[in-house]
Every structure is written in C-alpha cells, then in structure tokens.
Design a protein around this motif. Structure first.
Motif, PDB file in Angstrom:
ATOM      1  N   ILE A 106       0.854  -1.203   0.000  1.00 26.74           N
ATOM      2  CA  ILE A 106       0.000   0.000   0.000  1.00 26.74           C
ATOM      3  C   ILE A 106       0.881   1.240   0.000  1.00 26.74           C
ATOM      4  N   GLY A 107       0.327   2.371  -0.408  1.00 26.21           N
ATOM      5  CA  GLY A 107       1.108   3.615  -0.464  1.00 26.21           C
ATOM      6  C   GLY A 107       2.250   3.450  -1.447  1.00 26.21           C
ATOM      7  N   GLY A 108       3.451   3.786  -1.016  1.00 28.96           N
ATOM      8  CA  GLY A 108       4.599   3.687  -1.905  1.00 28.96           C
ATOM      9  C   GLY A 108       4.916   2.260  -2.326  1.00 28.96           C
ATOM     10  N   SER A 109       4.410   1.301  -1.582  1.00 32.16           N
ATOM     11  CA  SER A 109       4.652  -0.102  -1.942  1.00 32.16           C
ATOM     12  C   SER A 109       3.598  -0.620  -2.912  1.00 32.16           C
ATOM     13  N   LYS A 159       7.936  -1.804   3.159  1.00 32.38           N
ATOM     14  CA  LYS A 159       9.221  -1.361   3.700  1.00 32.38           C
ATOM     15  C   LYS A 159       9.353  -1.806   5.157  1.00 32.38           C
ATOM     16  N   THR A 163       2.891  -2.842   8.254  1.00 33.66           N
ATOM     17  CA  THR A 163       1.694  -2.074   7.891  1.00 33.66           C
ATOM     18  C   THR A 163       0.455  -2.961   7.994  1.00 33.66           C
ATOM     19  N   THR A 166      -1.362  -4.268   4.839  1.00 28.30           N
ATOM     20  CA  THR A 166      -0.568  -5.211   4.041  1.00 28.30           C
ATOM     21  C   THR A 166      -0.421  -6.550   4.757  1.00 28.30           C
ATOM     22  N   GLY A 229       9.292   5.366   1.369  1.00 24.73           N
ATOM     23  CA  GLY A 229       8.292   4.534   0.679  1.00 24.73           C
ATOM     24  C   GLY A 229       7.859   5.115  -0.656  1.00 24.73           C
ATOM     25  N   ARG A 230       7.591   6.418  -0.679  1.00 21.38           N
ATOM     26  CA  ARG A 230       7.103   7.039  -1.923  1.00 21.38           C
ATOM     27  C   ARG A 230       8.216   7.280  -2.930  1.00 21.38           C
ATOM     28  N   GLN A 311       0.627  10.933  -3.695  1.00 19.17           N
ATOM     29  CA  GLN A 311       1.422  10.505  -2.544  1.00 19.17           C
ATOM     30  C   GLN A 311       2.787  11.210  -2.545  1.00 19.17           C
ATOM     31  N   GLU A 315       2.345  13.699   0.505  1.00 14.75           N
ATOM     32  CA  GLU A 315       2.928  13.088   1.698  1.00 14.75           C
ATOM     33  C   GLU A 315       4.292  13.727   1.998  1.00 14.75           C
ATOM     34  N   GLN A 459       6.673  11.541   7.416  1.00 13.15           N
ATOM     35  CA  GLN A 459       5.219  11.538   7.186  1.00 13.15           C
ATOM     36  C   GLN A 459       4.482  11.293   8.497  1.00 13.15           C
ATOM     37  N   VAL A 462       0.533  10.719   9.040  1.00 10.23           N
ATOM     38  CA  VAL A 462      -0.283   9.518   8.802  1.00 10.23           C
ATOM     39  C   VAL A 462      -0.410   8.693  10.083  1.00 10.23           C
TER      40      VAL A 462
HETATM   41  O1  F6P Z   1       1.239   5.252   6.090  1.00 14.40           O
HETATM   42  C1  F6P Z   1       2.025   5.847   5.121  1.00 14.40           C
HETATM   43  C2  F6P Z   1       3.127   4.928   4.693  1.00 14.40           C
HETATM   44  O2  F6P Z   1       4.080   4.829   5.704  1.00 14.40           O
HETATM   45  C3  F6P Z   1       3.750   5.401   3.398  1.00 14.40           C
HETATM   46  O3  F6P Z   1       4.714   6.374   3.589  1.00 14.40           O
HETATM   47  C4  F6P Z   1       4.264   4.122   2.848  1.00 14.40           C
HETATM   48  O4  F6P Z   1       4.557   4.222   1.480  1.00 14.40           O
HETATM   49  C5  F6P Z   1       3.106   3.217   3.147  1.00 14.40           C
HETATM   50  O5  F6P Z   1       2.648   3.631   4.419  1.00 14.40           O
HETATM   51  C6  F6P Z   1       3.413   1.748   3.167  1.00 14.40           C
HETATM   52  O6  F6P Z   1       4.407   1.438   4.098  1.00 14.40           O
HETATM   53  P1  F6P Z   1       5.168   0.056   4.057  1.00 14.40           P
HETATM   54  O7  F6P Z   1       5.871  -0.054   2.752  1.00 14.40           O
HETATM   55  O8  F6P Z   1       6.095   0.083   5.220  1.00 14.40           O
HETATM   56  O9  F6P Z   1       4.129  -1.031   4.195  1.00 14.40           O
END
Ligand code: F6P
Length: 503
Positions: A106-109, A159, A163, A166, A229-230, A311, A315, A459, A462
C-alpha cells in the motif's frame, strides 16, 4: 521537453524566483542529499533514493555502507529470480510455471509499481501483474477470484513489514494459496508446508518480520532506511515491474532516473527542469494563492500518474512545521489531483476553464505513441494543444459577440484565459522516459520542500489515524459491548455499526 511558456510570469518574476531558489540553498541541500547527509532530520536518516539508480561503476559510501555495491547486489539477485520466473524455470508447488503475480502493498509499496506497470504495459510479456492494496477484503477477493493458486506468485511489498493493511492482506493471501493448493492441487504435508517458499517473495527492509511471516530469506529482496516509501519504485519494491518488463528494460528504467538526477545536479537553476517546475509551483501557491495543482496526462498509459503524484507530493510537502520544529508562516504543498486529459475535459474542465479557482496544471503528452488505431493519436494531441491554448488565451466578450451570440449568453460563453499550464512532451513512453518523468517530479517536490523549509521525507501526519484505528479494532471485534471513551460522535458511530451489522 518542458514548455513553460504559458505561465503567469515575466522576466522580473522569473529572475526573482530563481534568486529565491539560490537564497533558499537549493544547490547546497541538493549536494547534501546526493552525498548521503542525514537531511531527513526528524528520522535521522540519509535520503538516497538517487543511489538506487547509480550505475554499478559509481561509488558512494554512506555511514560506512558501500551503497552502490549493496544496490547492485540486490539488483543482481532480483534479475536472477526474475529471469527464472519469466522463463518458466521457476515453478510453483505443483510444478506449474507462474503466470500471475500479485503485489500486496500500500502507499509507496503499491502506487509506484502499479503506475509504472500500467505506463509500460506495452512492454510486458506473458506475466500478468495484479496489485492489492486496500484492506477492504473485496480488493483481494476480486483479484484472486479467477486466479489459479498453482500459477500465482505473491510479492509482499512493505518497507516496514508492519503495515496493518498489508499484513492482513498477506495473511489472507497465504490462506487462499494453501487452501487452493490443498483442495485443487492435492498437496499435503511437507509439500504444502514448502509451498509458501515457491509462491511468496518479500520486498522489505525488515528481515526479521519477513522471516516471522514464513517467507524464505532467499526470496527476500531488501532495501534500506534511506529509501522513503514514496521514493521506492526503483528499489526492490519494483520487483513486479522487473518480472513484467524484464531486467533489461528495468535497467533502462533506472538509467532514465539517473539521467534526470544528473540534469538536476548540473544544469543551471534557470534551465533545470525540476527547479523550473518547483519555482512555478511556489509562485502559484505562495504568491498567487492557488490552492491546487492538476496533473493531466494525455496518455492512457499514464492513467495512474496523478494518483502516484498525490502521494509523492502531498505526503512529502503537506507539512506545517519547519525543519527546526517551528510552525511555518507560509503555505506549503498544494492539493494535487488529476485524471487522464480527455476524460477530464468531459468532466471537471468546466471549472478549470471558467470556475472561480485558478488551477495551474501540468499537461503531459507523448509524441510517438505505442499504438495508433485509426489515426486517433493526432486527435488526442489536438485536444492537448487546444486545451492549453484555450486555458491560456481564453475568448473575450468581443470575440463571442462577433460570432453573433445573443447578449444574454455572452458572459456564459466568455473565457477569461490566463489559466497557467506546463506542457511536458515525451518523445515516446519508454522505460527510460518513465524513469525520467518520475525523477523530474521527485526533484520538483524536493526543490519546493527546500524553499518551504520542511522535511519532505517524513510523514508523521499519517500516524494518528493509524494509532486510533489500532485502538478501535478490538472495540469492533469484541463480543461484549466495549466501554467506549472516544468523543460522542465517534462513540455513536461505533455503537451504530455494532448494532446494525449483520454477522
Ligand atoms: O502510512 C504511510 C506509509 O508509511 C507510506 O509512507 C508508505 O509508502 C506506506 O505507508 C506503506 O508502508 P510500508 O511499505 O512500510 O508497508
């Protein structure tokens, strides 16, 4: 090619903006970033996504780590596995080759690999990639509905590997895989136990978390805390892309980033594409008070580019605190939004042309399309050029009247013009050009963050929602009525949900 001739500036303003970039230390902070100084001060980290695209013969040692060697060691392992999967040499637990890859992140991933996968879908061959991000179980369900576990590979992209969304999706993917291999694949015992190793890879910085989840360390592709991440699509997080387009094209993708990195480091400020775009954004946000910025690609392949940039930009620069911890006394990051251009024309362009808000926009076109059915590409480009012309120059009341329009309608059909746009024209949508485009925006965001004096690489905003959600989960799952201590509104919503859900 960046055409910024349709902007609300003159030579004096432009000169002053370039002087602002100099005074704000854009050059110095750029050097500090590329050298690996800990410019992410709130997390005490280097910011080195630019090292992910350094060629193998470059050298950079940061905090005692030979960064280039580590990056290329990981790339080499990724390449090896990607080739095995793509050739069919890598088989799943029942001996079938992998045909579907599901990136769970999710997000950058998620946004980076998904956006680039769409952008380069003309380059992909047999493998199909899918992207599951939302913790809404529907996302996983709809993605897996027609897939065969025996030929599906999951990439758990995170990362932190902590999360919540995920991890929940990764666990349900594992359950789906094992249940499917047991029932339809007839696997049991040790064969079933070994299945995760053949169907799961991890893209993460957290080796312990990956091992605890049960993914074979050989199937883990790492990166480092100096990759945000982004800013991670060009790290191991891009594994789905390498699988889809192949290692050679992935190399071209990285080379495109690197080309823009070099341009950013060396071109004079007034001729430096990320600096130009960053300064124009500052002009609109801080001096003309325009609150939003639209990104309008005239390329279906770039359909997710606006979402990706949301993002990257929001972000990074959606901050109210300066690097030294004091509150900002000026506006910071704009609201970024957009959709593919011609679709937008028939939806929200009314407001862009005649609304009371001025929306500066980046219009992005591709000169040589990958496919041109029925000569439609010229039609697309005609719309692109026409919109920029209409936004800039409008149509006066006199011009409307001269067309014999009734007086009552003249104001309705008048266009003020002076609505600024940048035009970015790419020669072709190759992996290299997509890499350049991403790096262009990464550095634009950096330039703006530097001038605003904020840390574009943390960030904290969040975190509060995540923390509260962790507390609410047991209040939703408990059988007994929980003792709620939120505000009255939140308590009432939780009670309403518990009382009306059907389970
Ligand atoms: O909640 C925001 C965030 O930390 C983003 O910066 C990041 O891309 C996303 O969540 C996913 O994080 P991760 O790759 O650690 O699962």
């Amino acid at each position: 090619m960046l055409d910024f001739s349709k902007n609300l500036i003159d030579d004096d303003i432009w000169g002053a903006l370039v002087a602002l970039a100099e005074a704000a230390g854009v050059r110095e902070r750029t050097s500090a970033m590329f050298a690996g100084e800990h410019i992410n001060n709130t997390e005490d980290r280097a910011v080195l996504h630019t090292a992910l695209r350094l060629p193998a013969d470059a050298s950079l040692t940061v905090d005692g780590q030979d960064v280039v060697a580590d990056v290329h060691e990981t790339l080499g392992r990724m390449r090896h596995v990607a080739e095995a999967v793509r050739s069919g040499a890598w088989t799943g637990a029942t001996g079938q080759p992998i045909r579907n890859v599901v990136n769970v992140g999710i997000g950058g991933s998620d946004l980076g690999p998904l956006m680039v996968y769409r952008a380069l879908s003309d380059y992909r061959e047999d493998l199909t990639c899918h992207f599951v991000s939302n913790v809404d179980p529907t996302h996983m369900h709809e993605t897996l509905r027609f897939l065969d576990p025996a030929e599906t590979m999951f990439l758990i992209a995170s990362k932190t590997f902590t999360t919540q969304e995920t991890m929940a999706n990764a666990n349900s993917a594992k359950a789906w895989l094992l249940a499917g291999l047991e029932s339809a694949g007839g696997l049991s015992g040790a064969d079933l136990d070994g299945a995760v190793a053949k169907h799961f890879m991890a893209l993460s910085t957290n080796a312990e978390g990956v091992a605890a989840f049960g993914i074979d360390p050989n199937n883990m592709f790492g990166f480092w805390d100096w990759v945000g991440g982004r800013y991670s699509v060009d790290s191991a997080i891009g594994m789905s892309l390498m699988l889809a387009i192949g290692p050679e094209e992935f190399d071209q993708f990285l080379a495109g980033f690197h080309e823009m990195d070099q341009h950013f480091q060396t071109a004079p400020l007034a001729e430096n594409l990320p600096v130009i775009m960053g300064l124009l954004g500052i002009w609109y946000r801080n001096f003309l008070d325009f609150e939003t910025h639209a990104v309008l690609p005239y390329s279906q392949y770039l359909e997710r580019f606006p979402a990706y940039l949301q993002q990257l930009d929001m972000e990074s620069n959606g901050k109210s605190t300066k690097l030294d911890g004091s509150p900002v006394d000026h506006e910071t990051g704009p609201i970024i939004w957009g959709e593919p251009g011609t679709n937008g024309q028939h939806a929200f362009y009314q407001l862009i042309h005649q609304g009371t808000s001025v929306v500066p926009a980046d219009l992005i076109g591709v000169v040589n399309p990958a496919n041109d059915v029925g000569g439609q590409h010229d039609l697309l480009m005609a719309n692109l050029f026409a919109q920029a012309e209409a936004l800039a120059f409008g149509k006066t009341g006199e011009e409307v009247e001269a067309q014999g329009i009734s007086v009552a309608l003249v104001n309705h059909k008048t266009f003020s013009g002076n609505r600024p746009t940048n035009m970015i024209l790419a020669d072709e949508l190759t992996p290299g050009i997509v890499g350049q485009l991403i790096a262009l925006y990464e550095h634009k965001v950096f330039v703006q963050g530097t001038i605003w004096g904020v840390n574009s690489f943390d960030q904290w905003g969040v975190e509060l929602g995540k923390e509260l959600a962790r507390g609410i989960v047991p209040e939703l799952t408990s059988d007994a009525d929980p003792d709620l201590n939120h505000d009255g509104s939140t308590n009432a919503l939780i009670n309403h949900y518990r009382a009306t859900r059907r389970r």
